[in-house]
Scaffold this motif. Structure first.
Motif, PDB file in Angstrom:
ATOM      1  N   ALA B  93      49.336  40.364  34.682  1.00  0.00           N
ATOM      2  CA  ALA B  93      48.631  40.418  33.400  1.00  0.00           C
ATOM      3  C   ALA B  93      49.574  40.072  32.259  1.00  0.00           C
ATOM      4  CB  ALA B  93      48.019  41.811  33.185  1.00  0.00           C
ATOM      5  N   LEU B  94      48.966  39.684  31.135  1.00  0.00           N
ATOM      6  CA  LEU B  94      49.708  39.225  29.958  1.00  0.00           C
ATOM      7  C   LEU B  94      49.099  39.859  28.712  1.00  0.00           C
ATOM      8  CD1 LEU B  94      51.389  36.935  28.322  1.00  0.00           C
ATOM      9  CD2 LEU B  94      49.312  35.571  28.563  1.00  0.00           C
ATOM     10  N   SER B  95      49.946  40.236  27.767  1.00  0.00           N
ATOM     11  CA  SER B  95      49.433  40.582  26.436  1.00  0.00           C
ATOM     12  C   SER B  95      50.339  39.948  25.400  1.00  0.00           C
ATOM     13  CB  SER B  95      49.327  42.092  26.231  1.00  0.00           C
ATOM     14  OG  SER B  95      50.617  42.680  26.104  1.00  0.00           O
ATOM     15  N   GLU B  96      49.761  39.626  24.264  1.00  0.00           N
ATOM     16  CA  GLU B  96      50.514  38.956  23.205  1.00  0.00           C
ATOM     17  C   GLU B  96      50.860  39.941  22.106  1.00  0.00           C
ATOM     18  OE1 GLU B  96      47.710  35.850  22.384  1.00  0.00           O
ATOM     19  OE2 GLU B  96      48.734  34.450  23.716  1.00  0.00           O
ATOM     20  N   ALA B  97      51.894  39.620  21.354  1.00  0.00           N
ATOM     21  CA  ALA B  97      52.397  40.558  20.351  1.00  0.00           C
ATOM     22  C   ALA B  97      51.348  40.896  19.294  1.00  0.00           C
ATOM     23  CB  ALA B  97      53.636  39.967  19.676  1.00  0.00           C
ATOM     24  N   ARG B  98      50.472  39.936  18.968  1.00  0.00           N
ATOM     25  CA  ARG B  98      49.477  40.209  17.921  1.00  0.00           C
ATOM     26  C   ARG B  98      48.425  41.211  18.386  1.00  0.00           C
ATOM     27  NH1 ARG B  98      46.639  34.230  18.024  1.00  0.00           N
ATOM     28  NH2 ARG B  98      47.324  33.773  20.124  1.00  0.00           N
ATOM     29  N   ASN B  99      48.343  41.419  19.693  1.00  0.00           N
ATOM     30  CA  ASN B  99      47.392  42.400  20.216  1.00  0.00           C
ATOM     31  C   ASN B  99      47.920  42.919  21.551  1.00  0.00           C
ATOM     32  OD1 ASN B  99      45.238  44.001  20.842  1.00  0.00           O
ATOM     33  ND2 ASN B  99      43.694  42.412  20.478  1.00  0.00           N
ATOM     34  N   THR B 100      48.920  43.746  21.447  1.00  0.00           N
ATOM     35  CA  THR B 100      49.628  44.159  22.656  1.00  0.00           C
ATOM     36  C   THR B 100      48.766  45.009  23.576  1.00  0.00           C
ATOM     37  OG1 THR B 100      50.524  46.056  21.470  1.00  0.00           O
ATOM     38  CG2 THR B 100      51.890  44.081  21.576  1.00  0.00           C
ATOM     39  N   ASP B 101      47.716  45.604  23.033  1.00  0.00           N
ATOM     40  CA  ASP B 101      46.909  46.489  23.855  1.00  0.00           C
ATOM     41  C   ASP B 101      45.806  45.778  24.621  1.00  0.00           C
ATOM     42  OD1 ASP B 101      47.834  48.598  21.469  1.00  0.00           O
ATOM     43  OD2 ASP B 101      47.707  49.445  23.493  1.00  0.00           O
ATOM     44  N   LYS B 102      45.677  44.486  24.448  1.00  0.00           N
ATOM     45  CA  LYS B 102      44.632  43.745  25.168  1.00  0.00           C
ATOM     46  C   LYS B 102      45.306  42.966  26.290  1.00  0.00           C
ATOM     47  CE  LYS B 102      41.188  40.116  24.488  1.00  0.00           C
ATOM     48  NZ  LYS B 102      40.565  39.220  23.483  1.00  0.00           N
ATOM     49  N   LEU B 103      45.124  43.462  27.506  1.00  0.00           N
ATOM     50  CA  LEU B 103      45.724  42.816  28.663  1.00  0.00           C
ATOM     51  C   LEU B 103      44.768  41.780  29.235  1.00  0.00           C
ATOM     52  CD1 LEU B 103      47.701  45.204  28.424  1.00  0.00           C
ATOM     53  CD2 LEU B 103      47.689  45.310  30.931  1.00  0.00           C
ATOM     54  N   ILE B 104      45.306  40.591  29.514  1.00  0.00           N
ATOM     55  CA  ILE B 104      44.540  39.554  30.184  1.00  0.00           C
ATOM     56  C   ILE B 104      45.047  39.486  31.622  1.00  0.00           C
ATOM     57  CG2 ILE B 104      43.942  37.106  30.225  1.00  0.00           C
ATOM     58  CD1 ILE B 104      42.938  38.657  27.755  1.00  0.00           C
ATOM     59  N   PHE B 105      44.160  39.743  32.554  1.00  0.00           N
ATOM     60  CA  PHE B 105      44.529  39.799  33.965  1.00  0.00           C
ATOM     61  C   PHE B 105      44.255  38.480  34.665  1.00  0.00           C
ATOM     62  CE2 PHE B 105      45.447  44.253  35.011  1.00  0.00           C
ATOM     63  CZ  PHE B 105      45.012  44.912  33.862  1.00  0.00           C
ATOM     64  N   GLY B 106      45.065  38.198  35.685  1.00  0.00           N
ATOM     65  CA  GLY B 106      44.760  37.108  36.597  1.00  0.00           C
ATOM     66  C   GLY B 106      43.693  37.544  37.589  1.00  0.00           C
ATOM     67  N   THR B 107      43.351  36.652  38.493  1.00  0.00           N
ATOM     68  CA  THR B 107      42.286  36.950  39.453  1.00  0.00           C
ATOM     69  C   THR B 107      42.783  37.737  40.659  1.00  0.00           C
ATOM     70  OG1 THR B 107      42.644  34.774  40.391  1.00  0.00           O
ATOM     71  CG2 THR B 107      40.810  35.004  38.844  1.00  0.00           C
ATOM     72  N   GLY B 108      44.074  37.935  40.748  1.00  0.00           N
ATOM     73  CA  GLY B 108      44.625  38.790  41.793  1.00  0.00           C
ATOM     74  C   GLY B 108      44.957  38.057  43.084  1.00  0.00           C
ATOM     75  N   THR B 109      45.883  38.641  43.818  1.00  0.00           N
ATOM     76  CA  THR B 109      46.244  38.160  45.153  1.00  0.00           C
ATOM     77  C   THR B 109      46.072  39.313  46.131  1.00  0.00           C
ATOM     78  OG1 THR B 109      47.868  36.550  44.330  1.00  0.00           O
ATOM     79  CG2 THR B 109      48.091  37.271  46.623  1.00  0.00           C
ATOM     80  N   ARG B 110      45.250  39.078  47.135  1.00  0.00           N
ATOM     81  CA  ARG B 110      45.060  40.127  48.150  1.00  0.00           C
ATOM     82  C   ARG B 110      46.151  39.990  49.200  1.00  0.00           C
ATOM     83  NH1 ARG B 110      41.126  43.426  49.612  1.00  0.00           N
ATOM     84  NH2 ARG B 110      39.671  42.440  48.162  1.00  0.00           N
ATOM     85  N   LEU B 111      46.935  41.032  49.371  1.00  0.00           N
ATOM     86  CA  LEU B 111      48.000  41.050  50.376  1.00  0.00           C
ATOM     87  C   LEU B 111      47.571  41.934  51.536  1.00  0.00           C
ATOM     88  CD1 LEU B 111      50.908  40.477  51.342  1.00  0.00           C
ATOM     89  CD2 LEU B 111      51.616  42.521  50.057  1.00  0.00           C
ATOM     90  N   GLN B 112      47.610  41.359  52.721  1.00  0.00           N
ATOM     91  CA  GLN B 112      47.338  42.143  53.931  1.00  0.00           C
ATOM     92  C   GLN B 112      48.602  42.170  54.768  1.00  0.00           C
ATOM     93  OE1 GLN B 112      43.747  40.625  55.822  1.00  0.00           O
ATOM     94  NE2 GLN B 112      42.586  42.165  54.705  1.00  0.00           N
ATOM     95  N   VAL B 113      49.071  43.350  55.067  1.00  0.00           N
ATOM     96  CA  VAL B 113      50.264  43.523  55.897  1.00  0.00           C
ATOM     97  C   VAL B 113      49.815  44.107  57.218  1.00  0.00           C
ATOM     98  CG1 VAL B 113      52.539  44.546  56.095  1.00  0.00           C
ATOM     99  CG2 VAL B 113      51.652  43.928  53.833  1.00  0.00           C
ATOM    100  N   PHE B 114      50.072  43.373  58.284  1.00  0.00           N
ATOM    101  CA  PHE B 114      49.642  43.812  59.615  1.00  0.00           C
ATOM    102  C   PHE B 114      50.816  44.453  60.350  1.00  0.00           C
ATOM    103  CE2 PHE B 114      45.418  42.179  59.611  1.00  0.00           C
ATOM    104  CZ  PHE B 114      45.439  41.046  58.813  1.00  0.00           C
ATOM    105  N   PRO B 115      50.507  45.483  61.143  1.00  0.00           N
ATOM    106  CA  PRO B 115      51.580  46.157  61.899  1.00  0.00           C
ATOM    107  C   PRO B 115      52.095  45.291  63.036  1.00  0.00           C
ATOM    108  CG  PRO B 115      49.455  47.153  62.372  1.00  0.00           C
ATOM    109  CD  PRO B 115      49.221  46.143  61.292  1.00  0.00           C
TER     110      PRO B 115
END
Lengths: 112, 115
Positions: B93-115
């Motif tokens: 996620a990213l926020s800019e100095a002019r509005n530090t409280d507004k986070l812009i998120f990416g779409t995410g990466t799903r990580l699967q760890v198998f035993p």
């Protein structure tokens, strides 16, 4: 439990009905946020309070959406005349330090 | 306009492998903040790290490390010796100095760890 709590956890409603979600933040946190998350997407910012003042509101928040935080404690998010496109997970978060958000488990809305 | 891109939709690894999650951001501001959050199967997002745009030092926390490169607008996250408990969706996620409280998120990466 001293985390962020949201209620209800799941709400199923018919199109056109009004729904209200409640969020109880961590008590010492002055900032409170609402985000919306749909399947496969990241959270989208909706609105933000510092104490009781609503300081920012996303363009995503149409006139049907309203949020309040009376007395700077808990917050409510109301959606009027729900539409199927409103179906999502509504996330509440609180913070004391910029960007370090503590999220609740979310309220899942299903509009039939 | 501000934007966060996580091009990897899903990654699968076997336990003990190292894995890197990519994050590329766009912003016009010179002062901004970058974040990583973890969303385990239980659903609650958990804060992992915050970085400001003036601090390009890499950070290590246990098995986690972050590589911030302004030249390529990237803020990548590496898990060393992955474990099954690392299975989650990870958001940058990213926020800019002019509005530090507004986070812009990416779409995410799903990580699967198998035993």
């Amino acid at each position: 439990d001293t985390g962020v709590s949201q209620d209800p956890r799941h709400k199923i409603t018919k199109r056109g009905q009004n729904v209200t979600f409640r969020c109880d933040p961590i008590s010492e946190h002055n900032r409170l946020y609402w985000y919306r998350q749909t399947l496969g997407q990241g959270p989208e910012f909706l609105t933000y309070f510092q104490n009781e003042a609503q300081l920012e509101k996303s363009r995503l928040l149409s006139d049907r959406f309203s949020a309040e935080r009376p007395k700077g404690s808990f917050s409510t998010l109301e959606i009027q005349r729900t539409e199927q496109g409103d179906s999502a997970m509504y996330l509440c978060a609180s913070s004391f330090s910029m960007g370090e958000l503590f999220f609740g488990e979310g309220s899942r809305l299903t509009v039939l | 306009a501000q934007k966060v891109t996580q091009a990897q939709t899903e990654i699968s690894v076997v336990e003990k492998e190292d894995v890197t999650l990519d994050c590329v951001y766009e912003t016009r501001d010179t002062t901004y903040y970058l974040f990583w959050y973890k969303q385990p199967p239980s659903g609650e997002l958990v804060f992992l790290i915050r970085r400001n745009s003036f601090d390009e030092q890499n950070e290590i926390s246990g098995r986690y490390s972050w590589n911030f490169q302004k030249s390529t607008s990237s803020f990548n996250f590496t898990i060393t010796a992955s474990q099954v408990v690392d299975s989650a969706v990870y958001f940058c996620a990213l926020s800019e100095a002019r509005n530090t409280d507004k986070l812009i998120f990416g779409t995410g990466t799903r990580l699967q760890v198998f035993p």
